[in-house]
Design a protein around this motif. Structure first.
Motif: not given
Length: 143
Positions: A67-86
């Motif tokens: 489920d590569k594309e769903a995985f990448k989309a979810r990772y991108t979402y999380l990295r830009n929100t709750v998992m962002s460095e800030s």
């Protein structure tokens, strides 16, 4: 990558990650807390993506393969929100700020030989997280 989590469920349908055995967290490799593992390899040298290899983490391997594309989309979402460095920095410093000096002192009195404590360690954790994000961002992009 392959430590510090369990999969948990309340209903057998929705599964979530649950923290476990946090002695190998944020790059600490030694059970006594003295050794840091490298948070990344040279991103330009990423050949086989280790976090997603069958040998390193079977669950991430299956998710990223099937489920590569769903995985990448979810990772991108999380990295830009709750998992962002800030966001991580803000939550981490807010968490540490509510622990009183008295509590820190009591902890030290009970566990005087515990390594990696104090403000320098918080900075080290956050720097490890930053470097690990660089590595993981590249690894996910290369899937």
């Amino acid at each position: 990558i392959n430590h510090n989590y369990n999969l948990a469920t309340y209903d057998g349908v929705k599964w979530m990650f649950s923290a476990f055995d946090m002695d190998n967290t944020f790059g600490i490799e030694d059970l006594n807390g003295w050794v840091f593992e490298k948070p990344y390899e040279d991103p330009s040298q990423l050949g086989p993506i280790l976090p997603f290899s069958r040998e390193e983490n079977r669950l991430l391997y299956i998710i990223s393969k099937y489920d590569k594309e769903a995985f990448k989309a979810r990772y991108t979402y999380l990295r830009n929100t709750v998992m962002s460095e800030s966001n991580i920095y803000t939550h981490f410093y807010n968490f540490v700020a509510v622990v009183s000096k008295r509590v820190f002192n009591e902890e030290y009195n009970i566990w005087p030989t515990t390594p990696r404590s104090g403000a320098q360690y918080v900075d080290a954790i956050l720097n490890y997280y930053r470097l690990r994000c660089i590595y993981m961002d590249q690894a996910v992009a290369n899937l």
